[in-house]
Design a protein around this motif. Structure first.
Motif, PDB file in Angstrom:
ATOM      1  N   GLY A 461       3.575   8.509   7.027  1.00 20.13           N
ATOM      2  CA  GLY A 461       2.888   7.700   6.123  1.00 20.13           C
ATOM      3  C   GLY A 461       3.702   7.983   4.896  1.00 20.13           C
ATOM      4  N   GLN A 462       4.144   6.953   4.365  1.00 20.09           N
ATOM      5  CA  GLN A 462       4.600   6.853   2.987  1.00 20.09           C
ATOM      6  C   GLN A 462       3.555   6.209   2.116  1.00 20.09           C
ATOM      7  N   GLU A 463       3.378   6.620   0.939  1.00 19.13           N
ATOM      8  CA  GLU A 463       2.174   6.407   0.122  1.00 19.13           C
ATOM      9  C   GLU A 463       3.181   6.127  -1.237  1.00 19.13           C
ATOM     10  N   GLY A 464       3.249   4.636  -1.722  1.00 16.24           N
ATOM     11  CA  GLY A 464       3.889   4.224  -2.933  1.00 16.24           C
ATOM     12  C   GLY A 464       2.902   3.935  -4.048  1.00 16.24           C
ATOM     13  N   PRO A 465       3.447   3.294  -5.000  1.00 18.37           N
ATOM     14  CA  PRO A 465       2.432   3.086  -6.169  1.00 18.37           C
ATOM     15  C   PRO A 465       1.482   2.123  -5.834  1.00 18.37           C
ATOM     16  N   ASP A 466      -0.040   2.257  -6.427  1.00 21.00           N
ATOM     17  CA  ASP A 466      -0.943   1.496  -6.057  1.00 21.00           C
ATOM     18  C   ASP A 466      -1.876   1.350  -6.984  1.00 21.00           C
ATOM     19  N   VAL A 467      -2.555   0.453  -7.205  1.00 21.10           N
ATOM     20  CA  VAL A 467      -3.659  -0.056  -7.832  1.00 21.10           C
ATOM     21  C   VAL A 467      -5.107  -0.292  -7.208  1.00 21.10           C
ATOM     22  N   ILE A 468      -6.108   0.439  -7.345  1.00 20.47           N
ATOM     23  CA  ILE A 468      -7.176   0.505  -6.545  1.00 20.47           C
ATOM     24  C   ILE A 468      -7.754  -0.833  -6.447  1.00 20.47           C
ATOM     25  N   GLY A 469      -8.078  -1.076  -5.376  1.00 21.82           N
ATOM     26  CA  GLY A 469      -8.670  -2.443  -5.088  1.00 21.82           C
ATOM     27  C   GLY A 469      -7.924  -3.676  -5.076  1.00 21.82           C
ATOM     28  N   ALA A 470      -6.489  -3.640  -5.630  1.00 20.88           N
ATOM     29  CA  ALA A 470      -5.728  -4.692  -5.720  1.00 20.88           C
ATOM     30  C   ALA A 470      -4.444  -4.840  -5.028  1.00 20.88           C
ATOM     31  N   GLN A 471      -3.678  -3.424  -5.104  1.00 21.20           N
ATOM     32  CA  GLN A 471      -2.434  -3.465  -4.270  1.00 21.20           C
ATOM     33  C   GLN A 471      -1.892  -2.196  -3.936  1.00 21.20           C
ATOM     34  N   SER A 472      -1.091  -1.759  -2.915  1.00 21.46           N
ATOM     35  CA  SER A 472      -0.428  -0.577  -2.612  1.00 21.46           C
ATOM     36  C   SER A 472       0.728  -0.673  -1.924  1.00 21.46           C
ATOM     37  N   ASN A 473       1.622   0.161  -1.565  1.00 24.46           N
ATOM     38  CA  ASN A 473       3.058   0.138  -1.028  1.00 24.46           C
ATOM     39  C   ASN A 473       3.340   1.267  -0.075  1.00 24.46           C
ATOM     40  N   GLY A 474       4.175   1.139   0.869  1.00 19.55           N
ATOM     41  CA  GLY A 474       4.555   2.120   1.689  1.00 19.55           C
ATOM     42  C   GLY A 474       4.571   1.898   3.102  1.00 19.55           C
ATOM     43  N   ASP A 475       5.344   2.448   3.992  1.00 17.89           N
ATOM     44  CA  ASP A 475       5.522   2.026   5.403  1.00 17.89           C
ATOM     45  C   ASP A 475       5.335   3.007   6.218  1.00 17.89           C
ATOM     46  N   ILE A 476       4.814   3.031   7.382  1.00 20.96           N
ATOM     47  CA  ILE A 476       4.934   4.022   8.360  1.00 20.96           C
ATOM     48  C   ILE A 476       6.170   4.158   9.036  1.00 20.96           C
ATOM     49  N   HIS A 477       6.815   5.559   8.970  1.00 23.74           N
ATOM     50  CA  HIS A 477       8.126   5.973   9.612  1.00 23.74           C
ATOM     51  C   HIS A 477       7.980   6.857  10.752  1.00 23.74           C
ATOM     52  N   VAL A 478       8.692   6.481  11.805  1.00 22.05           N
ATOM     53  CA  VAL A 478       8.686   7.258  13.052  1.00 22.05           C
ATOM     54  C   VAL A 478       9.961   8.132  13.146  1.00 22.05           C
ATOM     55  N   VAL A 479       9.782   9.197  13.391  1.00 20.55           N
ATOM     56  CA  VAL A 479      10.711  10.473  13.437  1.00 20.55           C
ATOM     57  C   VAL A 479      10.924  10.973  14.653  1.00 20.55           C
TER      58      VAL A 479
END
Length: 578
Positions: A461-479
Motif C-alpha cells: 500500500g502506497q500512502e500519498g498526501p492527504d487531507v482528512i475527510g477530503a482527499q488522499s492519494n496512492g495505489d496498491i502495488h503488487v510485488v
C-alpha cells in the motif's frame, strides 16, 4: 358495478316524452377472444311517465377495445333495443355504447379473456441486475397465453432454480386473469444464476429468466458512533472490537473504544480505555493470536510507547505493563504481533526523527512484561510505517526507502528475531496518475493463495498526501517475490484521483483483497490467479459507508463473516462482503 350514462331529457315526435336510456341486461360479461357472441346487450328507453319509448333508433358502437356488433337498432314496443358483441382476437376491456336518437346513452363494460392456454412466455423481470444475497427489486413474471398471445387465467405455473444457489419466495402459482404468474427471487452467492418457469404441455415451457448478478457491499450495522474523536486502527477478537483514536477532534485521541458484538455481529460501544493522558494518538493496536492480550502503540507525547493489557475481561482490559520510548526521538507508530518459536513478539516502528525498527518480546507471566530484544536503525528517508510478519519473514514498509524484506528464521539466511538478516528491497512505482511519487510505502501483506498455495505476491500500500475527510492519494502495488533476492513489481490498482489506500485485509480462501481507501471508502479486488498490469478490471465492489463527506476509512478486518471498517470520521461499521 352498473354504470349508466343518461343524457338530458328529449322528446320523440311520435311517442311519450323520453326520460332515460338504461342498461337492461348483458353488462359486465366475460367473453373469450375470437369466440362467438355472448348474451345480448339490451337497453330500455322509457318516458317520464314510465311508458316505453318505442320506435326510436339506437346507435350501437364499440368505444374502447375491439370487437364486432350486430342486432336490432330500433326500440320495440317495450322500448328495448339489443345488440350482440363478438370479441376479436385481442383480450382486454371493452366498452360498448348504445345511443338513442333522442341523445340519451348507456354504456356496457365487458371483459375479453384469452382462450385455451397453448404457450408460456417470459413477461417481465428478465435480466434484472441484483447483488448477491439480496432479493431482486422486481418480481419475475411469466405469462400463460392462448393462440393469439392473450393471457389465459387458471393455469398452474411452477418455478424452479435453473442455475446458482438462490432461493424462490413462491414456487407454484396459478395464472391470474391476465395469464400472469409471479414469484420473487433472492440471489445466492453464485456469479451465474437463473430461474425457470414451467407449465405442463405448453409451448415455450420452460421459460428461462436470466439474473445479472453483481457482488456488492452492504452496511449491516454500526456507523456514526464516535463523533468526538477520529477513529484509527481496529482489531476484533472474542466477540469484541477494539478501535484506536487519532489526534484531536473535539477530544484527544488517547483512548481505545471497546465494542461488544451482537449475535448478528452489530457493534455496540460498551466501554472506553484511556491508554495515557499524555499521548496524542493510539495509532495501532492488535490482539494476540490466543485472544488473551491487547497491545497498543501510543505516540505524540511523553507517554509514547507500548502498552500491554490483559483481556481476561474483554470489555475492561487490565494494564499489565508498558514500555516508554524517548519522545524526543519519536513515539511508536505501529506494531505487529507474531508468535515465533512459541514466544510472542511485537515488531514496532519508531517515529521519525531517529526512525528504527524495535522488536519486543512479550512475556505477560514474567516480572518484566515487555523486553526489547533488538533495534535496527532505518534510513532517515522518513522511516518505517507498518510491519508485516509471516512464516519467519519480516516485511518492513520503509516509506521512501521501499519495502525491505528480512529473514527472522524462516528464509534460511541465518536470521532470527533478535538478529534479522536483510534479504532484499524494492521501491514500488509512482501512483498511476502521478499524484504520489515512487515509494511512500505504507503497509504490506504477503499473500498465501488459499486456492493454489502460491506465496509469490506481496501487496504493498502506497500512502500519498492527504487531507482528512477530503482527499488522499496512492495505489496498491503488487510485488512478485518468487525470486526473493530480486523482488519485481508486476501489477497495480489505482482507484482514481484524490483517493488513496491505507490499510487492507485479504480473504485468502476467497482470494479477495479488501482495501481501506480513505475518502474512497472500501474496495474489494479479485486477486486470484496470475496478477499483472492494471488491476482495474478486477474490482468487485466498493462502498463509502458514511456517504459523501462522512467517509475516510482507516482500516478493515474480516471477522465472523463480516467486514469491519474503521472510519476516521464516522466510526466503526459492519459490512456485508460481496
Amino acid at each position: 358495478m352498473l354504470l349508466v350514462v343518461a343524457a338530458a331529457c328529449g322528446t320523440d315526435a311520435g311517442g311519450p316524452t323520453v326520460e332515460a336510456l338504461a342498461v337492461l341486461s348483458g353488462d359486465h360479461q366475460g367473453l373469450v377472444a375470437a369466440a362467438p357472441a355472448g348474451a345480448p346487450l339490451e337497453v330500455r328507453l322509457t318516458g317520464q311517465n314510465g311508458a316505453p319509448g318505442a320506435g326510436v333508433e339506437v346507435d350501437w358502437s364499440v368505444v374502447a377495445g375491439t370487437g364486432h356488433l350486430s342486432g336490432i337498432t330500433t326500440t320495440d314496443t317495450g322500448g328495448v333495443s339489443e345488440a350482440f358483441f363478438a370479441a376479436d382476437t385481442v383480450a382486454g376491456n371493452v366498452v360498448v355504447r348504445a345511443r338513442a336518437a333522442t341523445g340519451d346513452s348507456a354504456l356496457f363494460h365487458l371483459r375479453v379473456v384469452g382462450g385455451p392456454a397453448v404457450g408460456l412466455a417470459v413477461h417481465s423481470g428478465n435480466a434484472q441486475l441484483g447483488c448477491t444475497g439480496d432479493t431482486l427489486p422486481s418480481a419475475l413474471v411469466a405469462q400463460v397465453v392462448d393462440r393469439y398471445r392473450n393471457g389465459t387465467p387458471g393455469t398452474w405455473v411452477h418455478w424452479g432454480i435453473g442455475a446458482g444457489d438462490g432461493a424462490l419466495l413462491v414456487d407454484s402459482v396459478r395464472s391470474d386473469s391476465g395469464g400472469l404468474a409471479a414469484t420473487r427471487f433472492a440471489i445466492g452467492d453464485s456469479v451465474i444464476e437463473s430461474v425457470v418457469a414451467t407449465a405442463a404441455g405448453l409451448a415455450g415451457s420452460p421459460a428461462t429468466f436470466a439474473i445479472r448478478v453483481q457482488r456488492c457491499f452492504r452496511v449491516l450495522g454500526g456507523g456514526n458512533n464516535v463523533p468526538e474523536r477520529y477513529t484509527s486502527d481496529l482489531w476484533l477478537a472474542k466477540g469484541y472490537a477494539y478501535t484506536g483514536t487519532w489526534g484531536f477532534r473535539s477530544a484527544q485521541g488517547n483512548v481505545v473504544n471497546i465494542w461488544q458484538l451482537a449475535p448478528n455481529g452489530s457493534p455496540a460501544l460498551v466501554s472506553r480505555l484511556t491508554v495515557a493522558s499524555n499521548i496524542g494518538t493510539v495509532s495501532d493496536l492488535q490482539v494476540s493470536p490466543d485472544s488473551s492480550l491487547l497491545v497498543v502503540t501510543g505516540e505524540s507525547g511523553p507517554g509514547s510507547g507500548l502498552y500491554l493489557y490483559s483481556l481476561a475481561d474483554p470489555a475492561n482490559p487490565t494494564l499489565l505493563g508498558q514500555y516508554l520510548v524517548n519522545n524526543n526521538t519519536g513515539g511508536l507508530h505501529t506494531g505487529t504481533l507474531a508468535v515465533i518459536g512459541g514466544q510472542l513478539y511485537d515488531f514496532t516502528a519508531r517515529d521519525p526523527s531517529g526512525p528504527s525498527l524495535l522488536i519486543f518480546r512479550i512475556q505477560p507471566d514474567s516480572a518484566t512484561k515487555i523486553v526489547q530484544v533488538d533495534s535496527i536503525e532505518m534510513p532517515a528517508n522518513y522511516g518505517i510505517h507498518d510491519t508485516y510478519v509471516r512464516d519467519g519473514m519480516l516485511f518492513v514498509n520503509n516509506w521512501n526507502s521501499g519495502l525491505w524484506i528480512y529473514d527472522i528464521g524462516g528464509a534460511g539466511r541465518g536470521g532470527s528475531v533478535s538478529s534479522p538478516v536483510f534479504i532484499s528491497s524494492i521501491v514500488t512505482g509512482a501512483a498511476a496518475d502521478g499524484s504520489t511519487p515512487a515509494g511512500q510505502v505504507h503497509n504490506s501483506w504477503w499473500f498465501h493463495n488459499g486456492a493454489t498455495g502460491d506465496k509469490k505476491y506481496v501487496f504493498v500500500g502506497q500512502e500519498g498526501p492527504d487531507v482528512i475527510g477530503a482527499q488522499s492519494n496512492g495505489d496498491i502495488h503488487v510485488v512478485d517475490i518468487s525470486d526473493i533476492d530480486h523482488p519485481t513489481e508486476v501489477a497495480y490498482y489505482h482507484m482514481g484521483s484524490h483517493e488513496g489506500t491505507h490499510n487492507f485485509w485479504v480473504d485468502e480462501q476467497r482470494q479477495i483483497l479488501y482495501a481501506a481507501y480513505y475518502n474512497g471508502g472500501v474496495v474489494a479486488l479479485d486477486v486470484s490467479g496470475a496478477l499483472s498490469g492494471d488491476l482495474a478490471g478486477r474490482e468487485i465492489a466498493r462502498i463509502a459507508p458514511g456517504g459523501a463527506g462522512d467517509t475516510y476509512v482507516w482500516g478493515v478486518m474480516l471477522y465472523g463473516g463480516s467486514l469491519y471498517a474503521a472510519d476516521m470520521l464516522s466510526g466503526l461499521w459492519q459490512l456485508k462482503v460481496p
